[in-house]
Design an enzyme around this catalytic site. Sequence first.
Site, PDB file in Angstrom:
ATOM      1  N   GLU A  29       0.825  -1.212   0.000  1.00  0.00           N
ATOM      2  CA  GLU A  29       0.000   0.000   0.000  1.00  0.00           C
ATOM      3  C   GLU A  29       0.856   1.257   0.000  1.00  0.00           C
ATOM      4  O   GLU A  29       1.683   1.446   0.901  1.00  0.00           O
ATOM      5  CB  GLU A  29      -0.905   0.025   1.236  1.00  0.00           C
ATOM      6  CG  GLU A  29      -1.765   1.283   1.316  1.00  0.00           C
ATOM      7  CD  GLU A  29      -2.542   1.397   2.620  1.00  0.00           C
ATOM      8  OE1 GLU A  29      -3.209   2.420   2.814  1.00  0.00           O
ATOM      9  OE2 GLU A  29      -2.463   0.461   3.440  1.00  0.00           O
TER      10      GLU A  29
ATOM     11  N   ASP B  57      -5.712   3.021  -1.078  1.00  0.00           N
ATOM     12  CA  ASP B  57      -6.421   3.824  -0.087  1.00  0.00           C
ATOM     13  C   ASP B  57      -6.675   5.204  -0.696  1.00  0.00           C
ATOM     14  O   ASP B  57      -5.725   5.956  -0.958  1.00  0.00           O
ATOM     15  CB  ASP B  57      -5.574   3.929   1.180  1.00  0.00           C
ATOM     16  CG  ASP B  57      -6.304   4.589   2.342  1.00  0.00           C
ATOM     17  OD1 ASP B  57      -7.094   5.523   2.095  1.00  0.00           O
ATOM     18  OD2 ASP B  57      -6.069   4.177   3.496  1.00  0.00           O
TER      19      ASP B  57
ATOM     20  N   GLU C  55     -11.299   2.860   7.025  1.00  0.00           N
ATOM     21  CA  GLU C  55     -10.069   3.116   7.786  1.00  0.00           C
ATOM     22  C   GLU C  55      -9.974   4.619   8.050  1.00  0.00           C
ATOM     23  O   GLU C  55      -9.202   5.334   7.413  1.00  0.00           O
ATOM     24  CB  GLU C  55      -8.832   2.627   7.025  1.00  0.00           C
ATOM     25  CG  GLU C  55      -7.573   2.702   7.861  1.00  0.00           C
ATOM     26  CD  GLU C  55      -6.326   2.287   7.092  1.00  0.00           C
ATOM     27  OE1 GLU C  55      -5.304   2.040   7.747  1.00  0.00           O
ATOM     28  OE2 GLU C  55      -6.364   2.218   5.855  1.00  0.00           O
TER      29      GLU C  55
END
Length: 249
Positions: free
Chosen positions: A140, A175, A238
């Site tokens: 990520e 993300d 998140e």
Amino acid sequence: MPRFSAHLGYLFKDRPLLERIDAAAAAGFTAIEGRFPDGVSADEFKRAVERNRLKVLGINTPSGGEGEFGFGAMPGRVSEWQASFAQALDYVSAVGGLAIHCLTGKVAPDDLAKAEKVFVENLKRAADQAAAKNIKLYIEPINPRDMPNYFLSRVEHAAAILNRVGSDNVFIQYDFYHVQIVGGDIIERFKKYQPLIAHLQCSQVPVRHEPDADGEINYPFVFSEIDRLGYKGWIGAEYQPRGRTEDGL
């Protein structure tokens, strides 16, 4: 509408980890994800998951000591990476999880070239070990404002890493929060790299709160677009709740 997973490193933080699992189920989530569950045995974690009938989408590799964030790309610390990855693989297998997010660690600018070689080699070995247990690996990009010197910060770099690793068992965890901060253009970049993306996460920019209207990302549009583009995976919630997690939900 996308399916949402509760990230237990951020949501329900007013209670211990095992109680967060119960709270996620009570709030309507059917899947969870999170950091490495330090201090909680795999048996305890699995019992909490099973009694709530939840899916475990994935966990991070262990972060390490104070101020550290993994070892995957850190020159000179391959043995620590191997031990931490083995620990994560054993744990996620024991609890019936599906994936491991491989933390790269923080790398000094002068060591970036060496770190890339280390990370590629570490992922090659780890991908085969994980595939033998039907576990996927994620990497990520994380923005440097929140995590200075983290090795991986751009989606383009993550894609290049995957190309060098050459495994069909390593994917990008994308993300929207980090991608928006590092380059923006989140939908076009999602489309470009969609074949490499296995998991999404969301929070609002710039303050990482709930993915609502109070920020610069238009999440109703984002969610409708990824539906239109055929994304079938999960989106990890998140974010840092403004108050009680339940109130934000």
